[in-house]
Design a protein around this motif. Structure first.
Motif, PDB file in Angstrom:
ATOM      1  N   TRP A  54       0.750  -1.334  -0.043  1.00 41.54           N
ATOM      2  CA  TRP A  54      -0.054  -0.106  -0.128  1.00 41.54           C
ATOM      3  C   TRP A  54       1.111   1.234  -0.044  1.00 41.54           C
ATOM      4  O   TRP A  54       0.416   2.099  -0.833  1.00 41.54           O
ATOM      5  CB  TRP A  54      -0.957  -0.043   1.311  1.00 41.54           C
ATOM      6  CG  TRP A  54      -1.855   1.201   1.446  1.00 41.54           C
ATOM      7  CD1 TRP A  54      -2.890   1.409   0.718  1.00 41.54           C
ATOM      8  CD2 TRP A  54      -1.526   2.337   2.164  1.00 41.54           C
ATOM      9  NE1 TRP A  54      -3.388   2.928   1.064  1.00 41.54           N
ATOM     10  CE2 TRP A  54      -2.659   3.222   2.132  1.00 41.54           C
ATOM     11  CE3 TRP A  54      -0.534   2.396   3.225  1.00 41.54           C
ATOM     12  CZ2 TRP A  54      -2.710   4.563   2.770  1.00 41.54           C
ATOM     13  CZ3 TRP A  54      -0.606   3.687   4.019  1.00 41.54           C
ATOM     14  CH2 TRP A  54      -1.682   4.514   3.955  1.00 41.54           C
ATOM     15  N   ASN A 110       2.358   1.611  -3.429  1.00 41.86           N
ATOM     16  CA  ASN A 110       1.604   1.928  -4.308  1.00 41.86           C
ATOM     17  C   ASN A 110       1.380   3.540  -4.260  1.00 41.86           C
ATOM     18  O   ASN A 110       1.068   4.329  -5.222  1.00 41.86           O
ATOM     19  CB  ASN A 110       0.245   1.437  -4.475  1.00 41.86           C
ATOM     20  CG  ASN A 110       0.514  -0.153  -4.831  1.00 41.86           C
ATOM     21  OD1 ASN A 110       1.495  -0.514  -5.721  1.00 41.86           O
ATOM     22  ND2 ASN A 110      -0.304  -0.944  -4.550  1.00 41.86           N
ATOM     23  N   ALA A 111       1.325   3.880  -2.969  1.00 43.85           N
ATOM     24  CA  ALA A 111       1.108   5.215  -2.747  1.00 43.85           C
ATOM     25  C   ALA A 111       2.254   6.099  -3.263  1.00 43.85           C
ATOM     26  O   ALA A 111       2.183   7.517  -3.816  1.00 43.85           O
ATOM     27  CB  ALA A 111       0.765   5.601  -1.349  1.00 43.85           C
ATOM     28  N   GLU A 117       4.396   5.470  -5.645  1.00 40.35           N
ATOM     29  CA  GLU A 117       4.273   5.454  -7.095  1.00 40.35           C
ATOM     30  C   GLU A 117       3.376   6.515  -7.624  1.00 40.35           C
ATOM     31  O   GLU A 117       3.762   7.153  -8.604  1.00 40.35           O
ATOM     32  CB  GLU A 117       3.979   3.986  -7.620  1.00 40.35           C
ATOM     33  CG  GLU A 117       5.082   3.032  -7.439  1.00 40.35           C
ATOM     34  CD  GLU A 117       4.814   1.589  -8.104  1.00 40.35           C
ATOM     35  OE1 GLU A 117       3.789   1.555  -8.599  1.00 40.35           O
ATOM     36  OE2 GLU A 117       5.863   0.778  -7.629  1.00 40.35           O
ATOM     37  N   THR A 118       2.148   6.494  -7.013  1.00 38.18           N
ATOM     38  CA  THR A 118       1.150   7.659  -7.527  1.00 38.18           C
ATOM     39  C   THR A 118       1.442   8.990  -7.213  1.00 38.18           C
ATOM     40  O   THR A 118       1.538   9.756  -8.198  1.00 38.18           O
ATOM     41  CB  THR A 118      -0.112   7.255  -6.665  1.00 38.18           C
ATOM     42  OG1 THR A 118      -0.667   5.822  -6.936  1.00 38.18           O
ATOM     43  CG2 THR A 118      -1.256   8.178  -6.942  1.00 38.18           C
ATOM     44  N   MET A 119       2.285   9.282  -6.029  1.00 40.71           N
ATOM     45  CA  MET A 119       2.789  10.656  -5.643  1.00 40.71           C
ATOM     46  C   MET A 119       3.930  10.873  -6.783  1.00 40.71           C
ATOM     47  O   MET A 119       4.131  11.867  -7.225  1.00 40.71           O
ATOM     48  CB  MET A 119       3.436  10.776  -4.457  1.00 40.71           C
ATOM     49  CG  MET A 119       2.097  10.793  -3.315  1.00 40.71           C
ATOM     50  SD  MET A 119       2.654  10.648  -1.834  1.00 40.71           S
ATOM     51  CE  MET A 119       4.010  11.780  -1.533  1.00 40.71           C
ATOM     52  N   GLU A 120       4.696   9.937  -7.120  1.00 42.66           N
ATOM     53  CA  GLU A 120       5.757  10.154  -8.181  1.00 42.66           C
ATOM     54  C   GLU A 120       5.302  10.515  -9.595  1.00 42.66           C
ATOM     55  O   GLU A 120       5.628  11.429 -10.203  1.00 42.66           O
ATOM     56  CB  GLU A 120       6.682   8.896  -8.127  1.00 42.66           C
ATOM     57  CG  GLU A 120       7.906   9.197  -9.091  1.00 42.66           C
ATOM     58  CD  GLU A 120       8.997   9.874  -8.491  1.00 42.66           C
ATOM     59  OE1 GLU A 120       9.564  10.707  -9.403  1.00 42.66           O
ATOM     60  OE2 GLU A 120       9.109  10.281  -7.247  1.00 42.66           O
ATOM     61  N   ARG A 121       4.143   9.607  -9.836  1.00 45.69           N
ATOM     62  CA  ARG A 121       3.604   9.950 -11.248  1.00 45.69           C
ATOM     63  C   ARG A 121       3.096  11.389 -11.044  1.00 45.69           C
ATOM     64  O   ARG A 121       3.005  12.246 -12.194  1.00 45.69           O
ATOM     65  CB  ARG A 121       2.447   9.056 -11.445  1.00 45.69           C
ATOM     66  CG  ARG A 121       3.153   7.688 -12.189  1.00 45.69           C
ATOM     67  CD  ARG A 121       1.951   6.818 -12.916  1.00 45.69           C
ATOM     68  NE  ARG A 121       0.699   6.603 -11.855  1.00 45.69           N
ATOM     69  CZ  ARG A 121       0.806   5.661 -11.076  1.00 45.69           C
ATOM     70  NH1 ARG A 121       1.806   4.708 -11.031  1.00 45.69           N
ATOM     71  NH2 ARG A 121      -0.210   5.478 -10.168  1.00 45.69           N
ATOM     72  N   GLU A 122       2.309  11.788  -9.992  1.00 43.07           N
ATOM     73  CA  GLU A 122       1.564  13.062 -10.096  1.00 43.07           C
ATOM     74  C   GLU A 122       2.744  14.111 -10.095  1.00 43.07           C
ATOM     75  O   GLU A 122       2.848  15.195 -10.911  1.00 43.07           O
ATOM     76  CB  GLU A 122       0.793  13.203  -8.906  1.00 43.07           C
ATOM     77  CG  GLU A 122      -0.443  12.621  -8.837  1.00 43.07           C
ATOM     78  CD  GLU A 122      -0.949  12.534  -7.689  1.00 43.07           C
ATOM     79  OE1 GLU A 122      -0.708  13.301  -6.822  1.00 43.07           O
ATOM     80  OE2 GLU A 122      -2.396  11.662  -7.405  1.00 43.07           O
TER      81      GLU A 122
END
Length: 136
Positions: free
Chosen positions: A93, A96-97, A99-104
């Motif tokens: 978890w 994944n969080a 990775e999401t922050m990195e993409r943003e």
């Protein structure tokens, strides 16, 4: 046999050897406790019990592990497995969080990036010397 030797070998006294499974289970329980800690006004015991409940471990088992992990010869297999599985889900978890922050972050940086090359160092000074105003 002397009394000290008898006490050292007494199985009821526990051993001084730390179990790797017990230390790993404690580490997983501790990570869950940190996740469930609510801040000021909360207690580590309450957070530990919430973490144990999430993992499917009874509060008594969690308390025993919490207090005796250094001297436990082994830990119950079900307790160990449940805590490891819960810890694995917690790690995935978090990853994944992240990775999401990195993409943003990458998206924001790309949207705000200037696609022009860097200007020479003295360009601003040369413009000022010629009397040119900066275009705003």
């Amino acid at each position: 046999m002397s009394d000290t030797r008898r006490v050292e070998t007494d199985p009821k006294q526990g051993s001084n050897v730390m179990s790797i499974a017990a230390s790993e289970a404690f580490y997983c329980l501790n990570a869950g406790t940190k996740k469930h800690y609510r801040g000021a006004g909360d207690t580590p015991t309450a957070a530990r019990e919430r973490a144990a409940k999430e993992a499917g471990v009874t509060p008594a088992q969690a308390e025993r592990l919490w207090k005796r992990w250094r001297t436990m010869g082994s830990v119950d297999g079900d307790v160990y497995r449940r805590l490891r599985n819960t810890y694995g889900h917690l790690c995935s978890w978090i990853e994944n969080a992240a990775e999401t922050m990195e993409r943003e972050t990458r998206g924001i940086e790309e949207a705000n990036a200037v696609y022009q090359g860097h200007s020479p160092v003295g360009e601003g000074m040369a413009r000022k010397a010629r009397g040119e105003e900066r275009a705003a």
